[in-house]
Design an enzyme around this catalytic site. Structure first.
Site, PDB file in Angstrom:
ATOM      1  N   LYS A  33       7.703   8.988  -7.404  1.00  0.00           N
ATOM      2  CA  LYS A  33       7.886   7.553  -7.666  1.00  0.00           C
ATOM      3  C   LYS A  33       6.610   6.795  -7.295  1.00  0.00           C
ATOM      4  O   LYS A  33       5.725   7.339  -6.616  1.00  0.00           O
ATOM      5  CB  LYS A  33       9.081   7.023  -6.870  1.00  0.00           C
ATOM      6  CG  LYS A  33       8.915   7.109  -5.352  1.00  0.00           C
ATOM      7  CD  LYS A  33      10.232   6.816  -4.633  1.00  0.00           C
ATOM      8  CE  LYS A  33      10.080   6.961  -3.137  1.00  0.00           C
ATOM      9  NZ  LYS A  33      11.382   6.878  -2.433  1.00  0.00           N
ATOM     10  N   ARG A 129      21.988   0.869   3.281  1.00  0.00           N
ATOM     11  CA  ARG A 129      21.198   0.296   2.195  1.00  0.00           C
ATOM     12  C   ARG A 129      21.991   0.632   0.930  1.00  0.00           C
ATOM     13  O   ARG A 129      22.985  -0.018   0.673  1.00  0.00           O
ATOM     14  CB  ARG A 129      19.803   0.951   2.240  1.00  0.00           C
ATOM     15  CG  ARG A 129      18.682   0.098   1.809  1.00  0.00           C
ATOM     16  CD  ARG A 129      17.356   0.810   1.969  1.00  0.00           C
ATOM     17  NE  ARG A 129      17.340   2.155   1.400  1.00  0.00           N
ATOM     18  CZ  ARG A 129      16.267   2.899   1.205  1.00  0.00           C
ATOM     19  NH1 ARG A 129      15.093   2.429   1.560  1.00  0.00           N
ATOM     20  NH2 ARG A 129      16.334   4.094   0.680  1.00  0.00           N
ATOM     21  N   TYR A 250     -17.676 -11.758   7.012  1.00  0.00           N
ATOM     22  CA  TYR A 250     -16.859 -12.969   7.159  1.00  0.00           C
ATOM     23  C   TYR A 250     -16.392 -13.135   8.588  1.00  0.00           C
ATOM     24  O   TYR A 250     -15.960 -12.174   9.241  1.00  0.00           O
ATOM     25  CB  TYR A 250     -15.625 -12.897   6.260  1.00  0.00           C
ATOM     26  CG  TYR A 250     -15.929 -13.059   4.788  1.00  0.00           C
ATOM     27  CD1 TYR A 250     -16.404 -14.272   4.290  1.00  0.00           C
ATOM     28  CD2 TYR A 250     -15.721 -12.006   3.900  1.00  0.00           C
ATOM     29  CE1 TYR A 250     -16.668 -14.430   2.933  1.00  0.00           C
ATOM     30  CE2 TYR A 250     -15.978 -12.153   2.541  1.00  0.00           C
ATOM     31  CZ  TYR A 250     -16.449 -13.368   2.065  1.00  0.00           C
ATOM     32  OH  TYR A 250     -16.704 -13.514   0.746  1.00  0.00           O
ATOM     33  N   MET A 298     -13.378  -8.056  -0.002  1.00  0.00           N
ATOM     34  CA  MET A 298     -12.675  -7.644  -1.219  1.00  0.00           C
ATOM     35  C   MET A 298     -13.312  -6.417  -1.863  1.00  0.00           C
ATOM     36  O   MET A 298     -12.631  -5.490  -2.298  1.00  0.00           O
ATOM     37  CB  MET A 298     -12.633  -8.807  -2.215  1.00  0.00           C
ATOM     38  CG  MET A 298     -11.781  -8.508  -3.443  1.00  0.00           C
ATOM     39  SD  MET A 298     -11.770  -9.838  -4.662  1.00  0.00           S
ATOM     40  CE  MET A 298     -10.819 -11.087  -3.816  1.00  0.00           C
TER      41      MET A 298
HETATM   42  C1  LIG Z   1      11.415   8.064  -1.630  1.00  0.00           C
HETATM   43  C2  LIG Z   1      12.616   8.901  -1.409  1.00  0.00           C
HETATM   44  C3  LIG Z   1      12.489  10.211  -0.942  1.00  0.00           C
HETATM   45  C4  LIG Z   1      11.164  10.793  -0.464  1.00  0.00           C
HETATM   46  O1  LIG Z   1      10.934  10.329   0.841  1.00  0.00           O
HETATM   47  P1  LIG Z   1       9.653  10.821   1.684  1.00  0.00           P
HETATM   48  O2  LIG Z   1       9.836  10.191   3.003  1.00  0.00           O
HETATM   49  O3  LIG Z   1       8.459  10.303   0.972  1.00  0.00           O
HETATM   50  O4  LIG Z   1       9.701  12.292   1.696  1.00  0.00           O
HETATM   51  C5  LIG Z   1      13.631  10.980  -0.859  1.00  0.00           C
HETATM   52  N1  LIG Z   1      14.845  10.489  -1.203  1.00  0.00           N
HETATM   53  C6  LIG Z   1      15.006   9.219  -1.632  1.00  0.00           C
HETATM   54  C7  LIG Z   1      16.360   8.723  -1.976  1.00  0.00           C
HETATM   55  C8  LIG Z   1      13.901   8.380  -1.742  1.00  0.00           C
HETATM   56  O5  LIG Z   1      14.065   7.126  -2.155  1.00  0.00           O
END
Ligand SMILES: *Cc1c(COP(=O)(O)O)cnc(C)c1O
Length: 353
Positions: A33, A129, A250, A298
């Site tokens: 993701k 959640r 800066y 930046m």
């Molecule tokens: C992002 C996610 C993972 C992976 O988590 P990591 O801590 O990056 O290994 C696994 N399960 C779900 C439901 C997630 O949203």
């Protein structure tokens, strides 16, 4: 060409995936993701194609990018669908989806897929959640198992504190989950990276490793044999000799105490290097340890060259093989996940050997 670069080691990615799967046992979805945590989703999924059992992304849009890039393996949508209009695409692309809320069951109700669907039912065991209450596991399982549109059901939950070895919350979550699914003939999935690395007693059928694939260890201490995948680096574009009392950058955050050489590096917060890091944050210059001096701006940052043989064009590593990204995350008051996801503008290069 501006030298700011993210160098992605695809062989290290494969090594880390295989390490995750062999530690956990069973099968493992490689979590790609957020553009593979900033590493490039199509390139990473393609590099894992021969070894990975499947992939996981947040949403349909991310899965569509993978399919368009030629990724044919199973892809799970970790947040499932957001509206019923996504279902025809989920069906056409053969995607798997998480169902974590009653509203998603309602969206499914009127849908007639071309081929049977794979649903991962998510239960809330303590994260509070996403997810159904565990008490509904049997009822939901029975309803989906009796539904001819659904071919495969997987039961999952997500750990809230698996990166804390001294917390017993993961075991409490595990117990709630096991009780909910006890006796159901259904594969299960519990562990993220921290679960895989820290909680071998929580093994199930499917692991879901994310951050560990990219070589950032979510557990304190590290030492699990992960290989960093991204090296975020650039080069020195100018050198300056400071006199005692000369400020840098800066806000004049750094002021030279004595005559001193500094190097100007083509890398800034617009590339994803965190602006908040203090003076002294580690870098390497041509492989030798050095440090940030002055505020990150930046497009540029400044590093100490005192006692270091370096010149125009010297390589500066911000994180990667020599400087652990976890070190920089700690200096920035955040986690490696956020730094990696934020890399942008810098040129991406891929190596695989
Ligand atoms: C992002 C996610 C993972 C992976 O988590 P990591 O801590 O990056 O290994 C696994 N399960 C779900 C439901 C997630 O949203």
């Amino acid at each position: 060409m501006r030298p700011a670069r993210a160098l992605i080691d695809l062989a290290a990615l494969r090594h880390n995936y295989l390490l995750a799967r062999s530690r956990h046992g069973g099968r493992a979805l490689a979590v790609v993701k957020a553009n593979a945590y900033g590493h490039g989703a199509v390139a990473c999924a393609t590099a894992l194609a021969d070894v990975a059992d499947g992939f996981a992304v947040a949403c349909l849009e991310e899965a569509e990018i993978l399919r368009a890039g030629g990724v044919a393996a199973p892809i799970l949508l970790l947040e499932g669908i957001f509206e019923a209009s996504e279902l025809p695409r989920v069906d056409a692309l053969g995607l798997w989806m998480v169902v974590h809320d009653a509203s998603q069951l309602d969206m499914l109700a009127g849908f007639a897929p071309q081929r049977p669907l794979t649903v991962w039912l998510k239960f809330n065991t303590g994260m509070n959640r996403a997810g159904f209450v565990p008490a509904r596991a049997r009822e939901l399982y029975s309803a989906l198992a009796a539904d001819s549109r659904i071919a495969t059901i997987v039961m999952m939950t997500h750990l809230a504190r698996a990166d804390e070895p001294d917390s017993d919350v993961s075991l409490v979550q595990w117990r709630r989950f096991r009780e909910a699914v006890a006796g159901l003939p259904v594969p299960c999935s519990v562990c993220n990276s921290a679960g895989v690395l820290g909680w071998p007693q929580l093994r199930s059928d499917w692991a879901r490793p994310g951050i560990m694939l990219y070589g950032a260890d979510p557990m304190p201490g590290e030492g699990h044999g992960l290989r960093p995948v991204m090296t975020f680096d650039s080069r020195i574009m100018a050198i300056r000799e400071l006199q005692a009392g000369d400020p840098v950058g800066y806000g004049a955050r750094f002021v030279a105490a004595r005559p001193q050489r500094i190097g100007l590096v083509a890398m800034g917060y617009a590339d994803g290097y965190p602006r908040v890091v203090p003076d002294g944050t580690p870098v390497t210059v041509d492989g030798r340890p050095s440090r940030i001096v002055g505020r990150v701006s930046m497009d540029m940052l400044t590093v100490d060259l005192d006692g270091i043989e370096a010149g125009l064009g010297s390589a500066v590593e911000l994180w990667g093989v020599r400087v652990p990204v976890n070190r920089i995350a700690a200096a920035a008051g955040t986690i490696a996940y956020e730094l990696l996801c934020n890399v942008k503008r810098a040129r991406f290069e891929y190596v695989d050997d």
